[in-house]
Design a protein around this motif. Sequence first.
Motif, PDB file in Angstrom:
ATOM      1  N   VAL A 183     -29.106  10.258 -10.510  1.00 30.24           N
ATOM      2  CA  VAL A 183     -29.533   9.045 -11.207  1.00 30.24           C
ATOM      3  C   VAL A 183     -29.826   9.353 -12.667  1.00 30.24           C
ATOM      4  CG1 VAL A 183     -31.353   7.316 -11.374  1.00 30.24           C
ATOM      5  CG2 VAL A 183     -30.413   7.925  -9.141  1.00 30.24           C
ATOM      6  N   LEU A 184     -30.498  10.484 -12.906  1.00 29.21           N
ATOM      7  CA  LEU A 184     -30.835  10.876 -14.269  1.00 29.21           C
ATOM      8  C   LEU A 184     -29.590  11.013 -15.130  1.00 29.21           C
ATOM      9  CD1 LEU A 184     -32.713  11.989 -16.497  1.00 29.21           C
ATOM     10  CD2 LEU A 184     -32.453  14.244 -15.445  1.00 29.21           C
ATOM     11  N   ASN A 185     -28.604  11.714 -14.610  1.00 27.24           N
ATOM     12  CA  ASN A 185     -27.398  11.918 -15.410  1.00 27.24           C
ATOM     13  C   ASN A 185     -26.613  10.627 -15.587  1.00 27.24           C
ATOM     14  OD1 ASN A 185     -26.621  15.008 -16.059  1.00 27.24           O
ATOM     15  ND2 ASN A 185     -27.935  14.906 -14.257  1.00 27.24           N
ATOM     16  N   ASP A 186     -26.638   9.772 -14.580  1.00 23.68           N
ATOM     17  CA  ASP A 186     -26.002   8.457 -14.754  1.00 23.68           C
ATOM     18  C   ASP A 186     -26.705   7.662 -15.843  1.00 23.68           C
ATOM     19  OD1 ASP A 186     -24.199   9.076 -12.785  1.00 23.68           O
ATOM     20  OD2 ASP A 186     -25.257   7.988 -11.199  1.00 23.68           O
ATOM     21  N   VAL A 187     -28.044   7.702 -15.799  1.00 28.90           N
ATOM     22  CA  VAL A 187     -28.823   6.976 -16.813  1.00 28.90           C
ATOM     23  C   VAL A 187     -28.573   7.552 -18.196  1.00 28.90           C
ATOM     24  CG1 VAL A 187     -31.167   6.507 -17.630  1.00 28.90           C
ATOM     25  CG2 VAL A 187     -30.606   6.214 -15.219  1.00 28.90           C
ATOM     26  N   MET A 188     -28.540   8.891 -18.294  1.00 25.07           N
ATOM     27  CA  MET A 188     -28.319   9.509 -19.588  1.00 25.07           C
ATOM     28  C   MET A 188     -26.935   9.177 -20.126  1.00 25.07           C
ATOM     29  SD  MET A 188     -31.141  10.772 -20.277  1.00 25.07           S
ATOM     30  CE  MET A 188     -30.502  11.299 -21.861  1.00 25.07           C
ATOM     31  N   ALA A 189     -25.948   9.147 -19.238  1.00 29.00           N
ATOM     32  CA  ALA A 189     -24.600   8.781 -19.692  1.00 29.00           C
ATOM     33  C   ALA A 189     -24.576   7.357 -20.255  1.00 29.00           C
ATOM     34  CB  ALA A 189     -23.614   8.915 -18.535  1.00 29.00           C
ATOM     35  N   TRP A 190     -25.278   6.455 -19.571  1.00 25.63           N
ATOM     36  CA  TRP A 190     -25.353   5.079 -20.069  1.00 25.63           C
ATOM     37  C   TRP A 190     -26.154   5.007 -21.359  1.00 25.63           C
ATOM     38  CZ3 TRP A 190     -22.422   1.147 -19.182  1.00 25.63           C
ATOM     39  CH2 TRP A 190     -21.743   1.040 -17.960  1.00 25.63           C
ATOM     40  N   LEU A 191     -27.209   5.812 -21.469  1.00 23.60           N
ATOM     41  CA  LEU A 191     -27.982   5.815 -22.706  1.00 23.60           C
ATOM     42  C   LEU A 191     -27.150   6.283 -23.880  1.00 23.60           C
ATOM     43  CD1 LEU A 191     -31.543   7.149 -21.745  1.00 23.60           C
ATOM     44  CD2 LEU A 191     -30.889   4.861 -22.498  1.00 23.60           C
ATOM     45  N   VAL A 192     -26.310   7.280 -23.643  1.00 18.07           N
ATOM     46  CA  VAL A 192     -25.420   7.743 -24.713  1.00 18.07           C
ATOM     47  C   VAL A 192     -24.478   6.620 -25.142  1.00 18.07           C
ATOM     48  CG1 VAL A 192     -23.537   9.319 -25.266  1.00 18.07           C
ATOM     49  CG2 VAL A 192     -25.552  10.170 -24.075  1.00 18.07           C
ATOM     50  N   ILE A 193     -23.937   5.914 -24.160  1.00 17.57           N
ATOM     51  CA  ILE A 193     -23.028   4.809 -24.475  1.00 17.57           C
ATOM     52  C   ILE A 193     -23.756   3.707 -25.230  1.00 17.57           C
ATOM     53  CG2 ILE A 193     -21.593   2.993 -23.468  1.00 17.57           C
ATOM     54  CD1 ILE A 193     -20.975   4.915 -21.161  1.00 17.57           C
ATOM     55  N   VAL A 194     -24.936   3.342 -24.721  1.00 14.18           N
ATOM     56  CA  VAL A 194     -25.713   2.281 -25.379  1.00 14.18           C
ATOM     57  C   VAL A 194     -26.116   2.706 -26.786  1.00 14.18           C
ATOM     58  CG1 VAL A 194     -27.880   0.998 -25.305  1.00 14.18           C
ATOM     59  CG2 VAL A 194     -26.523   1.272 -23.226  1.00 14.18           C
ATOM     60  N   SER A 195     -26.545   3.968 -26.928  1.00 13.65           N
ATOM     61  CA  SER A 195     -26.929   4.468 -28.250  1.00 13.65           C
ATOM     62  C   SER A 195     -25.761   4.423 -29.210  1.00 13.65           C
ATOM     63  CB  SER A 195     -27.461   5.904 -28.132  1.00 13.65           C
ATOM     64  OG  SER A 195     -28.607   5.955 -27.315  1.00 13.65           O
ATOM     65  N   LEU A 236     -37.890   2.463 -30.267  1.00 17.98           N
ATOM     66  CA  LEU A 236     -37.320   2.706 -28.942  1.00 17.98           C
ATOM     67  C   LEU A 236     -36.245   3.789 -28.963  1.00 17.98           C
ATOM     68  CD1 LEU A 236     -37.127  -0.922 -27.507  1.00 17.98           C
ATOM     69  CD2 LEU A 236     -38.891   0.815 -27.176  1.00 17.98           C
ATOM     70  N   LEU A 237     -35.265   3.658 -29.847  1.00 19.24           N
ATOM     71  CA  LEU A 237     -34.200   4.664 -29.872  1.00 19.24           C
ATOM     72  C   LEU A 237     -34.727   6.047 -30.233  1.00 19.24           C
ATOM     73  CD1 LEU A 237     -31.071   2.809 -31.297  1.00 19.24           C
ATOM     74  CD2 LEU A 237     -31.565   3.488 -28.951  1.00 19.24           C
ATOM     75  N   PRO A 238     -35.597   6.192 -31.236  1.00 18.34           N
ATOM     76  CA  PRO A 238     -36.159   7.526 -31.481  1.00 18.34           C
ATOM     77  C   PRO A 238     -36.941   8.085 -30.297  1.00 18.34           C
ATOM     78  CG  PRO A 238     -36.451   6.153 -33.418  1.00 18.34           C
ATOM     79  CD  PRO A 238     -35.934   5.253 -32.317  1.00 18.34           C
ATOM     80  N   LEU A 239     -37.587   7.214 -29.514  1.00 18.10           N
ATOM     81  CA  LEU A 239     -38.304   7.707 -28.338  1.00 18.10           C
ATOM     82  C   LEU A 239     -37.356   8.317 -27.320  1.00 18.10           C
ATOM     83  CD1 LEU A 239     -40.995   4.949 -27.611  1.00 18.10           C
ATOM     84  CD2 LEU A 239     -41.393   7.285 -28.393  1.00 18.10           C
ATOM     85  N   LEU A 240     -36.170   7.723 -27.188  1.00 19.24           N
ATOM     86  CA  LEU A 240     -35.195   8.203 -26.211  1.00 19.24           C
ATOM     87  C   LEU A 240     -34.295   9.297 -26.783  1.00 19.24           C
ATOM     88  CD1 LEU A 240     -34.115   4.743 -24.759  1.00 19.24           C
ATOM     89  CD2 LEU A 240     -35.683   6.383 -23.726  1.00 19.24           C
ATOM     90  N   ALA A 241     -34.278   9.435 -28.095  1.00 24.84           N
ATOM     91  CA  ALA A 241     -33.318  10.330 -28.735  1.00 24.84           C
ATOM     92  C   ALA A 241     -33.415  11.790 -28.297  1.00 24.84           C
ATOM     93  CB  ALA A 241     -33.444  10.226 -30.258  1.00 24.84           C
ATOM     94  N   PRO A 242     -34.620  12.383 -28.133  1.00 28.70           N
ATOM     95  CA  PRO A 242     -34.657  13.781 -27.696  1.00 28.70           C
ATOM     96  C   PRO A 242     -33.940  14.011 -26.363  1.00 28.70           C
ATOM     97  CG  PRO A 242     -36.795  13.135 -28.538  1.00 28.70           C
ATOM     98  CD  PRO A 242     -35.978  11.890 -28.461  1.00 28.70           C
TER      99      PRO A 242
END
Length: 711
Positions: free
Chosen positions: A302-314, A602-608
């Motif tokens: 789930v984490l890697n799926d979420v991270m992949a989507w976060l990269v796309i959204v970012s 929000l984006l800087p919070l998720l950026a690391p």
Amino acid sequence: MAARRRRSARTPRTHWLLLAVTLLVLLGGMLLEVLVVERVDQGARAKEGSHATVPSAVSTGGPLLGRDDKGLTSRRVPDRTVVLTFDDGPDPEWTPAVLDVLRRNGVPATFFVTGLAVSKSPEVAKRIVDSGHEIGLHTFTHTDLSKAGPLRTRLELEQTRLAVAGATGVSSRLVRPPYSAKAEDLDDEDFRAAKGLVDAGYLVVLSELDSQDWTRPGVDPIVKAVTPRDDRGAVVLMHDAGGDRSQTVAALERLIPSLRQQGWRFSTVSDAFGAPGAPTPASWGDRTEGSLVVFTVGASQVLNDVMAWLVIVSALLALARAVLLVCCAVVHRRRRRPNRHELRLVPESVTVLVPAYNEEAGIEATLRSILASTVPVRVIVIDDGSTDGTADVVHRLGLPGVRLVVQRNAGKAAALNTGLRHCETDLVVMVDGDTVLEPDAVAELVRPFADPGVGAVSGNAKVGNRSGLLGTWQHIEYVIGFNLDRRMYDVMQCMPTVPGAVGAFRMSALREINGIPVDTLAEDTDLTMALERAGWAVTYQESARAWTEVPVSLGQLWRQRYRWCYGTLQAMWKHRGAVVERGLGGRLGRRGLPYLLLYQVLLPLLAPAVDLFAVVSLFTDPLMAAVAWFGFLVMQLVPAIVAFWLDGERFRPLWALAVQPVVHRQLMYLVVIQSVVTAFAGARLPWQKLHRTGSAAQDAPVAATLRLGER
């Protein structure tokens, strides 16, 4: 000492430990997925080894290897008995399809599952057991046990056993090694691995009829491959996972009725061999540990799926921001103000306020640059309890038109309010004590006030001390992140900040909102938002250039940006009611505040976490990681080129964009994280004073020559 302890108590420190632990957990989850889960190989393995050490009793024996009092044993399936076995599952799509066929035909089977597949689909594994079928172990990652050492073999099987226990509540000692063969095809390495499993107490189940369904040869070849040639019983090898298994399902629909008509019976491994290793209820400890294994693998996926989507959204958000900035910059540049907006100035029509706290190093250059303005100005210097020679420098200079007001230290906002009480003009310009104005800066700042609806004007703050890598990064940041953004805010009529370094205000507007707010650390942002909510327009005048000093060390930069970010959060929360307002306040609330929240919080919070995912991707998919990095660089570079062109800056410093993410951007991310944590913790942040060196005053004339020309 007591004061230091009080300051430490006010500032939360545990958030750094929390951040470190969080990133380590994220890294562990990513590594589990990309280094374990994604490395599973379910293809075939070439068999070319020697058979010298394989006992003839094994090579000519049956498919079940175990141990009795006399040593290693080999057993055969009873005549006219078929044991259906399925490898590599459970699969959320094909295993239920296989189970449905078995249920309709009333046939039991044995499923050899991998630990990863069980962890990903625990509900399917439980359905296997609840449906009365038998479950066996097929290692955790489908590794070749003939190549694995004893430790890896033990870990693979133990973790699989625990996963099965956690998902199904049963424990199994049946094992089918991946890439296993018929007994007669075992080579020396296979036999060594099988013997090790038997010595460890497992029952090794090989096969006699291999469907080869993983190659998808067609339904007819599959049925033919698993149909016994004589009356000898057989263990049939099929697959319920690892790809499209529609042919396997279709073959089962034909195979089972056909064999039944011929008088064959179907059995599980344990029933067919009378094996004592049949699955038994798992202990409470095994179920608990197994549940943790299942949860960990599932969470990793789930984490890697979420991270992949976060990269796309970012990426999409970064692209949207780049397009928006460039488009608004073009619109802003094409605007032409009517002649009636030209302000007809009179002598002493503008007052310049200079709040000063320990500005001895640069105050002289600041005052001389103000007095060199092309319009008449009055200057009021408010010494806010300086502990250096700031007031002495102002006294010694004795410059005409400069008035000094000294007060006890109360902060910048209080100093500005003191200056406003001594101001007698309708227009006031506010600059920091280290700011060096260009001669026409004041004239350009006051031009937009010809429009009676304008309450404030933002100037163009530029970095004076831009030498060195840190100065270059901040120079780029000021040109792109501040001034290009301000062009966008101006077009969208939602300017959130008139910078303290250089800005102009209408006194009547300031009086309407009771002066400079003193309850936030970002008084400039708070003030700007209050003006807009009061109905006053705030514009951006890029031609009003001023040179300011920026931090020269990472520690100073941290303290400055920490105060800025924390103060901005305070101002956003204070003015959150603008979201439901009409007019200019509503534009701020529904345009400016969401933009700040999204791109500066929000984006800087998720950026690391996103950057950590990108670093891990360098080792798992270097090409894709390189393409993504290049894409993000382009999305930064295009607005940067536009911004530098609009500001008349040379493009040479843009090379630093390539390395900016390594240090500068990470520092900004951590600033946002600490600011948010501090805000939620309810801690009060003291004023962070930047140590001045006067370098902006020294470098500003040099920096000014870098401009390519006036627009």
